[in-house]
Design a protein around this motif. Structure first.
Motif, PDB file in Angstrom:
ATOM      1  N   TRP A  57       6.657  -0.719 -11.376  1.00  0.00           N
ATOM      2  CA  TRP A  57       5.830   0.068 -10.461  1.00  0.00           C
ATOM      3  C   TRP A  57       4.459  -0.575 -10.337  1.00  0.00           C
ATOM      4  CZ3 TRP A  57       1.627   2.763 -12.706  1.00  0.00           C
ATOM      5  CH2 TRP A  57       1.645   2.839 -14.102  1.00  0.00           C
ATOM      6  N   PRO A  58       3.813  -0.402  -9.179  1.00  0.00           N
ATOM      7  CA  PRO A  58       2.532  -1.067  -8.939  1.00  0.00           C
ATOM      8  C   PRO A  58       1.388  -0.358  -9.667  1.00  0.00           C
ATOM      9  CG  PRO A  58       3.103   0.272  -7.054  1.00  0.00           C
ATOM     10  CD  PRO A  58       4.256   0.357  -8.006  1.00  0.00           C
ATOM     11  N   ILE A  59       0.542  -1.148 -10.317  1.00  0.00           N
ATOM     12  CA  ILE A  59      -0.604  -0.557 -11.009  1.00  0.00           C
ATOM     13  C   ILE A  59      -1.931  -0.922 -10.351  1.00  0.00           C
ATOM     14  CG2 ILE A  59       0.530  -0.322 -13.228  1.00  0.00           C
ATOM     15  CD1 ILE A  59      -0.824  -2.914 -14.128  1.00  0.00           C
ATOM     16  N   LYS A  60      -1.937  -2.006  -9.564  1.00  0.00           N
ATOM     17  CA  LYS A  60      -3.203  -2.415  -8.959  1.00  0.00           C
ATOM     18  C   LYS A  60      -2.937  -3.319  -7.758  1.00  0.00           C
ATOM     19  CE  LYS A  60      -7.503  -4.814 -10.195  1.00  0.00           C
ATOM     20  NZ  LYS A  60      -8.203  -5.489 -11.283  1.00  0.00           N
ATOM     21  N   ILE A  61      -3.730  -3.123  -6.717  1.00  0.00           N
ATOM     22  CA  ILE A  61      -3.720  -4.023  -5.567  1.00  0.00           C
ATOM     23  C   ILE A  61      -5.135  -4.553  -5.406  1.00  0.00           C
ATOM     24  CG2 ILE A  61      -3.441  -4.244  -3.066  1.00  0.00           C
ATOM     25  CD1 ILE A  61      -1.412  -1.992  -3.183  1.00  0.00           C
TER      26      ILE A  61
ATOM     27  N   TRP B 289       0.827  -1.211   0.000  1.00  0.00           N
ATOM     28  CA  TRP B 289       0.000   0.000   0.000  1.00  0.00           C
ATOM     29  C   TRP B 289       0.859   1.257   0.000  1.00  0.00           C
ATOM     30  CZ3 TRP B 289      -4.947  -0.214  -1.196  1.00  0.00           C
ATOM     31  CH2 TRP B 289      -5.583  -1.438  -1.089  1.00  0.00           C
ATOM     32  N   MET B 290       1.958   1.241   0.719  1.00  0.00           N
ATOM     33  CA  MET B 290       2.832   2.416   0.768  1.00  0.00           C
ATOM     34  C   MET B 290       3.478   2.659  -0.600  1.00  0.00           C
ATOM     35  SD  MET B 290       2.121   3.400   3.691  1.00  0.00           S
ATOM     36  CE  MET B 290       3.171   4.805   3.841  1.00  0.00           C
ATOM     37  N   TRP B 291       3.885   1.589  -1.266  1.00  0.00           N
ATOM     38  CA  TRP B 291       4.486   1.735  -2.598  1.00  0.00           C
ATOM     39  C   TRP B 291       3.433   2.231  -3.585  1.00  0.00           C
ATOM     40  CZ3 TRP B 291       6.401  -2.753  -6.184  1.00  0.00           C
ATOM     41  CH2 TRP B 291       7.177  -2.226  -7.221  1.00  0.00           C
ATOM     42  N   LYS B 292       2.230   1.672  -3.524  1.00  0.00           N
ATOM     43  CA  LYS B 292       1.147   2.102  -4.418  1.00  0.00           C
ATOM     44  C   LYS B 292       0.770   3.560  -4.152  1.00  0.00           C
ATOM     45  CE  LYS B 292      -2.270   1.500  -7.362  1.00  0.00           C
ATOM     46  NZ  LYS B 292      -2.246   2.791  -8.010  1.00  0.00           N
ATOM     47  N   LYS B 293       0.844   3.998  -2.913  1.00  0.00           N
ATOM     48  CA  LYS B 293       0.503   5.370  -2.542  1.00  0.00           C
ATOM     49  C   LYS B 293       1.479   6.377  -3.164  1.00  0.00           C
ATOM     50  CE  LYS B 293      -0.686   8.051   1.536  1.00  0.00           C
ATOM     51  NZ  LYS B 293      -0.774   8.049   2.986  1.00  0.00           N
ATOM     52  N   GLU B 294       2.699   5.940  -3.466  1.00  0.00           N
ATOM     53  CA  GLU B 294       3.699   6.811  -4.081  1.00  0.00           C
ATOM     54  C   GLU B 294       3.378   7.123  -5.537  1.00  0.00           C
ATOM     55  OE1 GLU B 294       7.417   4.806  -3.609  1.00  0.00           O
ATOM     56  OE2 GLU B 294       7.419   5.029  -1.445  1.00  0.00           O
ATOM     57  N   VAL B 295       2.476   6.354  -6.138  1.00  0.00           N
ATOM     58  CA  VAL B 295       2.119   6.559  -7.540  1.00  0.00           C
ATOM     59  C   VAL B 295       1.105   7.698  -7.625  1.00  0.00           C
ATOM     60  CG1 VAL B 295       1.082   5.537  -9.599  1.00  0.00           C
ATOM     61  CG2 VAL B 295       2.489   4.128  -8.081  1.00  0.00           C
ATOM     62  N   THR B 296       1.491   8.764  -8.310  1.00  0.00           N
ATOM     63  CA  THR B 296       0.588   9.878  -8.565  1.00  0.00           C
ATOM     64  C   THR B 296       0.596  10.156 -10.060  1.00  0.00           C
ATOM     65  OG1 THR B 296       2.347  11.487  -8.174  1.00  0.00           O
ATOM     66  CG2 THR B 296       0.950  10.921  -6.286  1.00  0.00           C
ATOM     67  N   MET B 297      -0.244  11.064 -10.491  1.00  0.00           N
ATOM     68  CA  MET B 297      -0.332  11.342 -11.922  1.00  0.00           C
ATOM     69  C   MET B 297       1.031  11.682 -12.512  1.00  0.00           C
ATOM     70  SD  MET B 297      -2.184  11.460 -14.569  1.00  0.00           S
ATOM     71  CE  MET B 297      -3.866  11.479 -14.041  1.00  0.00           C
ATOM     72  N   ASN B 298       1.479  10.850 -13.438  1.00  0.00           N
ATOM     73  CA  ASN B 298       2.719  11.036 -14.188  1.00  0.00           C
ATOM     74  C   ASN B 298       3.971  11.067 -13.308  1.00  0.00           C
ATOM     75  OD1 ASN B 298       3.956  11.164 -16.663  1.00  0.00           O
ATOM     76  ND2 ASN B 298       3.813  13.365 -16.842  1.00  0.00           N
TER      77      ASN B 298
END
Length: 153
Positions: free
Chosen positions: A120-124, A83-92
């Protein structure tokens, strides 16, 4: 090992059940139940050759396409690394990592290693919750990447 110290080639294919995934995070050492999606393909371009005598196209390789990697693991108390890694993904904007997937032999040594570049993570997907279920809770992480190479054999 053979007597001269070199490794002997096995006459049997490697089993698929012993593997290790290094996500380059604090999740190192956490076991995964499944890993799949290790595929790469070239799209096909039908090229129309002007000098073709039989009026047919020639197939040539096009853009390389990599599959989405799917990782499944059991849910652990207070472990939010996915979840923390996925949270780092923002627009572009995303923190990309190099991920190593190792196939191990019976002694735990790496026999094959796949390297995922710029992953990079795209979906959990969280586990299904059922009051009458008796399965282990499992999270699924889907990862996009820009390269799949076999780095060790």
């Amino acid at each position: 090992m053979v007597k001269d110290g070199s490794k002997q080639e096995s006459a049997w294919p490697m089993p698929q059940f012993r593997f290790k995934v290094d996500l380059a995070t604090e999740l190192e050492g956490v076991g995964f139940q499944e890993v799949y999606g290790l595929d790469v393909e070239n799209q096909i371009i039908d090229y129309d050759k002007a000098d073709s005598h039989n009026f047919s196209t020639e197939k040539i390789p096009g853009i390389v396409k990599y599959g989405t990697i799917i990782l499944k693991r059991g849910v652990f108390v207070n472990n939010y690394a996915f979840w923390m890694w996925k949270k780092e993904v923002t627009m572009n904007k995303v923190k990309r990592r190099t991920i190593l997937i190792n196939l191990l032999d019976e002694s735990g040594e790496t026999t094959m290693q796949w390297q995922l570049d710029q992953a990079w993570p795209i979906k959990i997907t969280c586990t299904d919750l059922k009051s009458d279920g008796d399965e282990v809770a499992v999270d699924t992480l889907e990862i996009a990447h820009n390269g799949l190479t076999l780095t060790k054999s």
